[in-house]
Structures are given as structure tokens and as C-alpha cells.
Design a protein around this motif. Structure first.
Motif, PDB file in Angstrom:
ATOM      1  N   TRP A 186       0.834  -1.202   0.000  1.00 13.53           N
ATOM      2  CA  TRP A 186       0.000   0.000   0.000  1.00 13.53           C
ATOM      3  C   TRP A 186       0.867   1.250   0.000  1.00 13.53           C
ATOM      4  N   ALA A 187       2.033   1.167   0.624  1.00 17.88           N
ATOM      5  CA  ALA A 187       2.938   2.318   0.616  1.00 17.88           C
ATOM      6  C   ALA A 187       3.318   2.678  -0.818  1.00 17.88           C
ATOM      7  N   ASP A 188       3.609   1.667  -1.643  1.00 17.17           N
ATOM      8  CA  ASP A 188       3.947   1.916  -3.047  1.00 17.17           C
ATOM      9  C   ASP A 188       2.744   2.470  -3.813  1.00 17.17           C
ATOM     10  N   ILE A 189       1.589   1.840  -3.656  1.00 18.23           N
ATOM     11  CA  ILE A 189       0.384   2.290  -4.362  1.00 18.23           C
ATOM     12  C   ILE A 189       0.089   3.745  -4.015  1.00 18.23           C
ATOM     13  N   LEU A 190       0.241   4.102  -2.753  1.00 15.03           N
ATOM     14  CA  LEU A 190      -0.022   5.475  -2.323  1.00 15.03           C
ATOM     15  C   LEU A 190       1.030   6.448  -2.845  1.00 15.03           C
ATOM     16  N   GLN A 191       2.275   6.012  -2.931  1.00 16.28           N
ATOM     17  CA  GLN A 191       3.331   6.886  -3.447  1.00 16.28           C
ATOM     18  C   GLN A 191       3.229   7.069  -4.958  1.00 16.28           C
ATOM     19  N   TRP A 192       2.822   6.046  -5.672  1.00 18.63           N
ATOM     20  CA  TRP A 192       2.767   6.099  -7.136  1.00 18.63           C
ATOM     21  C   TRP A 192       1.604   6.933  -7.642  1.00 18.63           C
ATOM     22  N   GLY A 193       0.518   6.976  -6.905  1.00  9.41           N
ATOM     23  CA  GLY A 193      -0.678   7.683  -7.367  1.00  9.41           C
ATOM     24  C   GLY A 193      -1.390   8.366  -6.218  1.00  9.41           C
ATOM     25  N   THR A 194      -2.645   8.715  -6.454  1.00  9.92           N
ATOM     26  CA  THR A 194      -3.463   9.391  -5.453  1.00  9.92           C
ATOM     27  C   THR A 194      -4.699   8.558  -5.167  1.00  9.92           C
ATOM     28  N   LEU A 195      -4.858   8.178  -3.912  1.00  9.40           N
ATOM     29  CA  LEU A 195      -6.041   7.449  -3.484  1.00  9.40           C
ATOM     30  C   LEU A 195      -7.129   8.460  -3.169  1.00  9.40           C
ATOM     31  N   VAL A 196      -8.308   8.284  -3.751  1.00  9.72           N
ATOM     32  CA  VAL A 196      -9.418   9.216  -3.568  1.00  9.72           C
ATOM     33  C   VAL A 196     -10.541   8.492  -2.832  1.00  9.72           C
ATOM     34  N   VAL A 197     -11.107   9.159  -1.830  1.00 11.26           N
ATOM     35  CA  VAL A 197     -12.214   8.584  -1.058  1.00 11.26           C
ATOM     36  C   VAL A 197     -13.417   9.505  -1.241  1.00 11.26           C
ATOM     37  N   PRO A 198     -14.243   9.216  -2.255  1.00 10.07           N
ATOM     38  CA  PRO A 198     -15.377  10.104  -2.562  1.00 10.07           C
ATOM     39  C   PRO A 198     -16.353  10.275  -1.398  1.00 10.07           C
ATOM     40  N   GLU A 199     -16.555   9.221  -0.616  1.00  6.78           N
ATOM     41  CA  GLU A 199     -17.533   9.293   0.481  1.00  6.78           C
ATOM     42  C   GLU A 199     -17.149  10.329   1.532  1.00  6.78           C
ATOM     43  N   THR A 200     -15.869  10.502   1.755  1.00  4.26           N
ATOM     44  CA  THR A 200     -15.411  11.465   2.759  1.00  4.26           C
ATOM     45  C   THR A 200     -14.854  12.731   2.112  1.00  4.26           C
ATOM     46  N   GLU A 201     -14.956  12.793   0.796  1.00  5.36           N
ATOM     47  CA  GLU A 201     -14.417  13.919   0.029  1.00  5.36           C
ATOM     48  C   GLU A 201     -12.987  14.234   0.460  1.00  5.36           C
ATOM     49  N   SER A 202     -12.153  13.199   0.432  1.00  2.64           N
ATOM     50  CA  SER A 202     -10.747  13.359   0.780  1.00  2.64           C
ATOM     51  C   SER A 202      -9.888  12.596  -0.224  1.00  2.64           C
ATOM     52  N   TYR A 203      -8.613  12.945  -0.249  1.00  2.00           N
ATOM     53  CA  TYR A 203      -7.665  12.229  -1.096  1.00  2.00           C
ATOM     54  C   TYR A 203      -6.324  12.179  -0.394  1.00  2.00           C
ATOM     55  N   ILE A 204      -5.563  11.114  -0.677  1.00  2.90           N
ATOM     56  CA  ILE A 204      -4.303  10.883   0.007  1.00  2.90           C
ATOM     57  C   ILE A 204      -3.164  11.138  -0.967  1.00  2.90           C
ATOM     58  N   SER A 205      -2.411  12.197  -0.666  1.00  2.00           N
ATOM     59  CA  SER A 205      -1.309  12.601  -1.536  1.00  2.00           C
ATOM     60  C   SER A 205      -0.489  13.667  -0.826  1.00  2.00           C
ATOM     61  N   ASN A 206       0.803  13.653  -1.084  1.00  2.00           N
ATOM     62  CA  ASN A 206       1.643  14.733  -0.571  1.00  2.00           C
ATOM     63  C   ASN A 206       1.577  15.956  -1.463  1.00  2.00           C
ATOM     64  N   THR A 207       0.963  15.818  -2.628  1.00  2.00           N
ATOM     65  CA  THR A 207       0.838  16.917  -3.574  1.00  2.00           C
ATOM     66  C   THR A 207      -0.621  17.357  -3.652  1.00  2.00           C
ATOM     67  N   PRO A 208      -0.901  18.611  -3.330  1.00  4.33           N
ATOM     68  CA  PRO A 208      -2.278  19.100  -3.467  1.00  4.33           C
ATOM     69  C   PRO A 208      -2.738  19.039  -4.925  1.00  4.33           C
ATOM     70  N   ILE A 209      -4.000  18.670  -5.122  1.00  4.72           N
ATOM     71  CA  ILE A 209      -4.584  18.590  -6.467  1.00  4.72           C
ATOM     72  C   ILE A 209      -5.714  19.610  -6.528  1.00  4.72           C
ATOM     73  N   CYS A 210      -5.460  20.699  -7.243  1.00  8.04           N
ATOM     74  CA  CYS A 210      -6.404  21.825  -7.309  1.00  8.04           C
ATOM     75  C   CYS A 210      -7.794  21.394  -7.763  1.00  8.04           C
ATOM     76  N   GLU A 211      -7.859  20.497  -8.753  1.00  5.58           N
ATOM     77  CA  GLU A 211      -9.151  20.070  -9.290  1.00  5.58           C
ATOM     78  C   GLU A 211      -9.989  19.369  -8.220  1.00  5.58           C
ATOM     79  N   LEU A 212      -9.349  18.543  -7.386  1.00  4.35           N
ATOM     80  CA  LEU A 212     -10.080  17.870  -6.308  1.00  4.35           C
ATOM     81  C   LEU A 212     -10.486  18.867  -5.229  1.00  4.35           C
ATOM     82  N   GLU A 213      -9.594  19.772  -4.907  1.00  3.20           N
ATOM     83  CA  GLU A 213      -9.915  20.753  -3.873  1.00  3.20           C
ATOM     84  C   GLU A 213     -11.029  21.694  -4.324  1.00  3.20           C
ATOM     85  N   ALA A 214     -11.110  21.959  -5.624  1.00  8.83           N
ATOM     86  CA  ALA A 214     -12.208  22.780  -6.153  1.00  8.83           C
ATOM     87  C   ALA A 214     -13.550  22.070  -5.981  1.00  8.83           C
TER      88      ALA A 214
END
Length: 126
Positions: free
Chosen positions: A69-97
Motif C-alpha cells: 500500500w505504501a507503493d500504491i499510495l506513493q505512485w498515485g493518489t487514493l481518492v475517497v469520494p464518500e469522505t471527500e478526501s484524497y491521500i497525496s503529498n501533492t495538493p490537487i487543485c481540481e479535487l480541492e475545487a
């Protein structure tokens, strides 16, 4: 000497190829809509296969060949629509909008627990 960055890139490239194969064979569904995505890697958005507002695909489907899971999380961005959250060290403007909240990798339980396990294994076998 082994180049770890090259190994990481190769592993990610292999994982992306597995995702593309899974999309082709119908195991995963790609979406164009961020509010339906459960994972984003490169230019690929994996759909949560929503039906009447209920997600039909669990995040565990992303673990195609026992990747960590550490690799999967580092390679991409996990999105949790139900909680309107995403896991990433890089902010994603489109998701935050869309109102999504960014959760850094170190604040995610799956990432933290795998890092602790990885550290313990290194200590035992060092």
C-alpha cells in the motif's frame, strides 16, 4: 550499485501496465470524472463504479499483484469520494475545487502501518 530510483520507476511502470490490462479485461473501469474516481495514477482515473450514489468498487481492488500500500499510495493518489478526501503529498487543485480535503501520506493509517512493519522487518533482519 543498484539505482533505487530506477527500480521504483520500473515498479510503477509495471503497476501502470497492470492497471491498463485490468481496464482492458474489465476488472477495473476508467472514468473521466474526478468525483467518481477512487485512484489516480498518471493520466488514468480508476472509477469507483458508482450506482445510485453507492460505490461498488473497493480500494482493495487496486492491489493487483500484492503491491504494498505504501507503493500504491506513493505512485498515485487514493481518492475517497464518500469522505471527500484524497491521500497525496501533492495538493490537487481540481479535487480541492470539488471540496475534497488533502490528507498527506504520513497521516494515512495504511501508509503509516506499512512503514512501521517495514522498519521492524529491517531491524529484525539487519
Amino acid at each position: 550499485m543498484i539505482n533505487l530510483n530506477n527500480s521504483i520507476n520500473t515498479d510503477k511502470e509495471y503497476y501502470v501496465s497492470l492497471i491498463k490490462e485490468a481496464i482492458e479485461d474489465g476488472s477495473l473501469t476508467e472514468t473521466e470524472f474526478l468525483n467518481e474516481a477512487i485512484y489516480i495514477i498518471d493520466d488514468i482515473k480508476i472509477s469507483g463504479d458508482f450506482d445510485c450514489g453507492i460505490r461498488g468498487t473497493d480500494h482493495n481492488i487496486l492491489n493487483l499483484e500484492d503491491q504494498s500500500w505504501a507503493d500504491i499510495l506513493q505512485w498515485g493518489t487514493l481518492v475517497v469520494p464518500e469522505t471527500e478526501s484524497y491521500i497525496s503529498n501533492t495538493p490537487i487543485c481540481e479535487l480541492e475545487a470539488l471540496g475534497y480535503i488533502n490528507i498527506p501520506l504520513d497521516s494515512n493509517h495504511k501508509y503509516q502501518s506499512e512503514k512501521v512493519i517495514e522498519q521492524n522487518v529491517k531491524l529484525v533482519f539487519a
